[in-house]
Design a protein around this motif. Structure first.
Motif, short mmCIF file in Angstrom:
data_model
loop_
_atom_site.label_atom_id
_atom_site.label_comp_id
_atom_site.label_asym_id
_atom_site.label_seq_id
_atom_site.Cartn_x
_atom_site.Cartn_y
_atom_site.Cartn_z
N VAL A 258 -7.28 1.21 7.13
CA VAL A 258 -6.71 2.52 6.82
C VAL A 258 -7.64 3.62 7.32
CG1 VAL A 258 -6.08 4.09 4.93
CG2 VAL A 258 -5.53 1.65 4.78
N ARG A 259 -7.05 4.62 7.97
CA ARG A 259 -7.80 5.80 8.38
C ARG A 259 -7.00 7.04 8.01
NH1 ARG A 259 -11.65 3.26 8.47
NH2 ARG A 259 -13.10 2.79 10.18
N PHE A 260 -7.64 7.98 7.32
CA PHE A 260 -7.00 9.25 6.99
C PHE A 260 -7.25 10.26 8.10
CE2 PHE A 260 -7.92 7.98 2.35
CZ PHE A 260 -6.79 7.18 2.32
N THR A 261 -6.32 11.17 8.28
CA THR A 261 -6.43 12.15 9.35
C THR A 261 -5.90 13.50 8.90
OG1 THR A 261 -5.69 12.72 11.61
CG2 THR A 261 -4.20 11.39 10.28
N ASN A 262 -6.48 14.56 9.49
CA ASN A 262 -5.99 15.92 9.25
C ASN A 262 -4.93 16.31 10.28
OD1 ASN A 262 -7.66 16.54 7.01
ND2 ASN A 262 -9.39 16.87 8.38
N GLU A 263 -4.63 15.39 11.19
CA GLU A 263 -3.59 15.67 12.19
C GLU A 263 -2.27 15.97 11.48
OE1 GLU A 263 -1.33 13.40 15.92
OE2 GLU A 263 -2.95 12.40 14.82
N THR A 264 -1.57 17.00 11.96
CA THR A 264 -0.30 17.38 11.34
C THR A 264 0.88 17.06 12.25
OG1 THR A 264 -0.50 19.64 12.18
CG2 THR A 264 -1.36 19.20 9.97
N PHE A 265 2.04 16.94 11.63
CA PHE A 265 3.26 16.59 12.34
C PHE A 265 4.36 17.60 12.00
CE2 PHE A 265 0.62 12.96 12.34
CZ PHE A 265 0.95 12.20 13.45
N GLU A 266 5.27 17.78 12.92
CA GLU A 266 6.27 18.83 12.78
C GLU A 266 7.19 18.63 11.59
OE1 GLU A 266 10.02 20.78 15.28
OE2 GLU A 266 8.70 19.32 16.25
N ALA A 267 7.62 17.40 11.35
CA ALA A 267 8.66 17.14 10.35
C ALA A 267 8.17 17.25 8.90
CB ALA A 267 9.28 15.76 10.58
N PHE A 268 6.98 16.71 8.62
CA PHE A 268 6.47 16.71 7.25
C PHE A 268 5.01 16.26 7.26
CE2 PHE A 268 5.73 15.22 2.93
CZ PHE A 268 6.44 16.12 2.16
N ASN A 269 4.25 16.72 6.27
CA ASN A 269 2.85 16.31 6.17
C ASN A 269 2.45 15.99 4.74
OD1 ASN A 269 1.63 16.63 8.93
ND2 ASN A 269 2.65 18.60 8.69
N TYR B 271 0.83 -1.20 0.00
CA TYR B 271 0.00 0.00 0.00
C TYR B 271 0.87 1.26 0.00
CZ TYR B 271 -3.46 -3.44 1.59
OH TYR B 271 -4.26 -4.54 1.70
N MET B 272 0.65 2.13 -1.00
CA MET B 272 1.29 3.44 -1.05
C MET B 272 0.30 4.44 -0.46
SD MET B 272 4.36 3.65 -2.63
CE MET B 272 4.28 5.38 -2.99
N VAL B 273 0.59 4.99 0.71
CA VAL B 273 -0.38 5.90 1.32
C VAL B 273 -0.49 7.18 0.49
CG1 VAL B 273 0.08 4.94 3.59
CG2 VAL B 273 1.26 7.03 2.90
N PRO B 274 -1.69 7.75 0.39
CA PRO B 274 -1.91 8.92 -0.47
C PRO B 274 -1.29 10.19 0.09
CG PRO B 274 -3.89 8.42 0.76
CD PRO B 274 -2.93 7.31 1.05
N GLY B 275 -1.32 11.25 -0.71
CA GLY B 275 -0.68 12.49 -0.32
C GLY B 275 -1.64 13.62 0.02
N HIS B 276 -2.95 13.37 0.04
CA HIS B 276 -3.88 14.44 0.35
C HIS B 276 -4.21 14.51 1.84
CE1 HIS B 276 -6.55 10.97 0.20
NE2 HIS B 276 -7.50 11.69 0.78
N LYS B 277 -3.85 13.46 2.58
CA LYS B 277 -4.06 13.38 4.03
C LYS B 277 -2.87 12.63 4.64
CE LYS B 277 -8.56 14.69 4.23
NZ LYS B 277 -9.15 15.73 5.09
#
Length: 347
Positions: free
Chosen positions: A251-262, A230-236
């Motif tokens: 699989v669950r998509f999230t709007n949670e953001t991370f410091e290093a990259f999103n 599985y290649m995770v998508p880039g919109h979430k």
């Protein structure tokens, strides 16, 4: 210390795009635009004459396309090349260009706003500095054969999932690993590759043709199955969690953001694997700029999983692996060509 005055040649057939990118480059103190060319043939001639530190080239051009430019430059006067891609379509030749020695690719500018020009200029600048710094690693590598042979797995797997995280230089590294995994792999693979959404889809389609395993971009709620990639998508950002009733991984998509990259965040994916699979998690951090993945690897290590970093010698950009190693969250450092064999041996 920042690299000063990176002498750059821009190859782009669109007059409007040449003006836009020229303006962007001229606002970057570290990038010196020394020439432009309106097609691949003219561009290669200017590179041969001027011997720049960096080449930025379009893919679709008259006389000689971007792939031809990369092949010619790498064969005759190896120079770091950054590919420009159109946002409205994905050119599969971009991945061929990366395999032929191109350093990285970015989307062409969409808007002429000051903020967007600034963002693209900063991105180009950071990639350019890494490209010039790592120019000795830029070379064409022989194509590895696809592994068509099954492996003998004579016991239950020690691990239940393989997570892979990558950024700059990642497409070639990921491809080299996936091509050598056996068709009867008993666990799923989830990959977070820093890449634009439309390119992630195209990359998954490309990988699907290079392995007997099925490669796909998952949908939200999709059940993670053994033997799938599985290649995770880039919109979430993407998490793998357990369904409450059935305990199946989904699989669950999230709007949670991370410091290093999103979008996609390696930290997000890896942290979720630690929570969902615990000590049954096997994770690999590959070539790339920055420090994305370290936080997630720390969680995997705490949970008892096993963590691997690509070696400096085999990394195009030793940023993400280096940071993870320095933070003591890596169990084993391995050359890229040895990672598939090591991973299979762990199962």
């Amino acid at each position: 210390m920042a690299i000063k005055e990176i002498r750059t040649v821009l190859i782009e057939d669109s007059g409007l795009m040449r003006i836009m990118i020229t303006d962007i480059l001229r606002h970057q103190a570290n990038l010196e635009l020394i020439a432009t060319a309106k097609n691949g043939k003219e561009g290669v001639e200017k590179v041969a004459h001027l011997r720049p530190d960096l080449v930025i080239t379009d893919m679709v051009m008259p006389d000689m396309d971007g792939l031809g430019v990369v092949k010619k430059i790498m064969k005759e006067f190896p120079t770091p090349v950054i590919i420009l891609s159109a946002l409205d379509k994905t050119d599969p030749l971009v991945f061929e260009a990366l395999n032929a020695g191109a350093f990285d690719f970015i989307d062409k500018p969409r808007f002429q706003t000051t903020i967007h020009r600034q963002e693209m200029g900063n991105l180009l600048n950071s990639i350019a500095q890494e490209a010039v710094k790592n120019r000795q690693k830029i070379h064409h590598q022989p194509q590895l054969k696809i592994n068509q042979n099954d492996h003998v797995f004579d016991r239950a797997s020690n691990y239940e999932i393989l997570g892979i995280g990558a950024s700059t230089g990642g497409p070639k590294a990921v491809e080299s690993i996936i091509k050598r995994l056996p068709g009867n792999l008993p666990i799923p693979v989830v990959i977070a590759q820093h890449m634009s959404e439309h390119f992630i889809v195209s990359f998954a389609e490309r990988l699907n043709q290079l392995t007997p395993l099925e490669v796909r971009v998952p949908a939200s709620g999709e059940i993670i199955k053994k033997g799938m990639i599985y290649m995770v998508p880039g919109h979430k950002n993407t998490k793998i969690i357990r369904k409450l009733r059935t305990n199946e991984p989904v699989v669950r998509f999230t709007n949670e953001t991370f410091e290093a990259f999103n979008y996609p965040s390696v930290d997000c994916l890896f942290s979720s694997l630690a929570s969902t699979y615990g000590d049954k998690t096997l994770a690999v951090i590959l070539t790339g700029m920055g420090k994305d993945g370290t936080e997630g690897l720390q969680e995997i290590k705490k949970a008892g999983g096993f963590t691997i970093a690509q070696s400096e010698a085999s990394s195009l950009v030793f940023g993400m692996p280096k940071n993870a190693i320095e933070q003591n969250v890596i169990d084993r450092v391995i050359d890229l060509n040895e990672i598939p064999v090591f991973v299979v041996g762990c199962l």
